[in-house]
Enzyme design. Structure first.
Site, PDB file in Angstrom:
ATOM      1  CD  GLU A 186      -3.049  -1.210   2.171  1.00 33.56           C
ATOM      2  OE1 GLU A 186      -2.888  -0.572   3.229  1.00 33.56           O
ATOM      3  OE2 GLU A 186      -4.092  -1.850   1.924  1.00 33.56           O
ATOM      4  CD  GLU A 294      -4.329  -5.807   1.697  1.00 37.54           C
ATOM      5  OE1 GLU A 294      -5.137  -5.169   2.395  1.00 37.54           O
ATOM      6  OE2 GLU A 294      -3.108  -5.695   1.824  1.00 37.54           O
TER       7      GLU A 294
END
Ligand code: NAG
Length: 362
Positions: A186, A294
């Site tokens: 991320e 995710e």
């Protein structure tokens, strides 16, 4: 996913038909990219923190038994108070990589189990968040400051990251269980020009390719789009310094990644379907596969997963990995951050197994 410290204390279609590259040399990343066929996988970040080989084996066996074929886990673990499992120990601005039994040998155990069970690993090499050290540990140790964007631009930081990357990537050069390296979990550079991350990703993805051209390389990002000031909603505003389409154009980036947490982004679960189809469209335009690597919700899980799964199928996205897998190991249940679906849960079979089986290529 960003998770709290309490969580970690607990345990310790075929490739988009679009632009399959012709005649890539066998075994190359291009060849691998082209041969990706539909799959379902999961995340289990904690796998590489387990101290027992038996626990690693138990967890990987349960993942494989469910029909899940791909696993995303952390290939980083930086520390300053260095005890227990850690991969890189920082002291007074110097990093020392731990290749011992509580160091990279823990990662070895996960790779070995993946080979045994025929699972493919997708592994980010550092973290946006401070869990397990992450980018800010490099920054504070090497610059003495706390400017997150230095991670992407500071020469000392970039060479320390490269040094760690080199050690890990070359260690698993011969393992076919490692499908992909990701630059970070991320990555964000809030309020930065998106060129900061794009430039960094260009350099670092090329560096990984120079070390091992047989593995795929992805960003590991959340897939934020940069549609400019006209975009009315957060995930499209480029505010986190990420431009999905620009990053996907980098030649040494093989696939696009997106995460999906409507709760955290002030969006609706139904909007998740748009997020999936917008990315698939961008990936087809770039001629690269996309992985929803995710996703999670804390309530209405059955309804929401069913809806997103249908969209994944209908738009032709090649793979997805739900966040996150759970099971019971020697120390009890694995980490529960509110998103965990345990193999013992009553909805595991309909939600996870049935979907995974339907995505397995015959
Ligand atoms: C942002 O741009 C992408 C790519 O052109 C498009 O698919 C998407 O619908 C846009 N979304 C918004 C909210 O502007």
């Amino acid at each position: 996913m960003k998770f709290s410290l309490s969580a970690l204390v607990l345990l310790g279609s075929s490739l988009l038909a679009a632009a399959a590259p012709a005649a890539a040399p066998a075994g190359s990343a291009l060849d691998k990219r082209a041969s990706l066929s539909t799959f379902a996988g999961t995340n289990a970040y904690w796998l590489t923190t387990l101290t027992s080989d038996t626990d690693v084996d138990t967890a990987m066996s349960a993942i494989a038994k469910a029909g899940l074929t791909h696993v995303r886990t952390w290939a980083f673990n930086d520390a300053t108070s260095c005890s227990g499992v850690y991969f890189q120990c920082w002291s007074s601005g110097s990093p020392v990589i731990n290749t011992g039994t509580d160091g990279l040998q823990r990662l070895d155990a996960v790779v070995t189990a993946a080979e045994k069970y025929g699972l493919k690993l997708i592994m980010p090499l550092t973290n946006q968040w401070t869990d397990y050290g992450g980018m800010d540990m490099y920054v504070s140790q090497l610059t003495g400051g706390s400017t997150h964007s230095d991670f992407y631009t500071n020469d000392k930081v970039m060479s320390a990251y490269k040094n760690y990357v080199k050690t890990v990537v070359t260690r698993y050069k011969s393992s076919s269980a490692v499908l992909a390296w990701e630059l970070a979990n991320e990555p964000r550079c809030t309020s930065c020009e998106t060129s900061v991350i794009t430039n960094w990703a260009t350099t670092m993805s090329a560096y990984i390719k120079s070390l091992d051209s047989s593995k795929l390389v992805g960003m590991g990002d959340e897939g934020f789009m940069n549609n400019g000031s006209s975009a009315s909603t957060y995930p499209y505003q480029g505010k986190e310094g990420v431009d999905f389409a620009a990053n996907l154009k980098i030649s040494s980036i093989d696939f696009g990644t997106l995460h999906l947490y409507p709760d955290s982004w002030d969006m609706t679960n139904d909007w998740g379907n748009t997020w999936i189809s917008d990315h698939q469209a961008a990936c087809e335009a770039a001629g690269k596969p996309c992985i929803l690597e995710e996703y999670g919700v804390k309530s209405d899980v059955s309804t929401v997963f069913e809806s997103w799964h249908n969209t994944i199928k209908s738009v032709g996205m090649v793979g997805d990995l739900y966040w996150q897998f759970g099971t019971t190991l020697s120390s009890g249940k694995t980490a529960d951050d509110g998103y965990t679906i345990y193999s013992s849960d009553s909805d595991f079979s309909p939600l996870v197994e049935t979907w995974a089986q339907s995505r397995k290529s015959s």
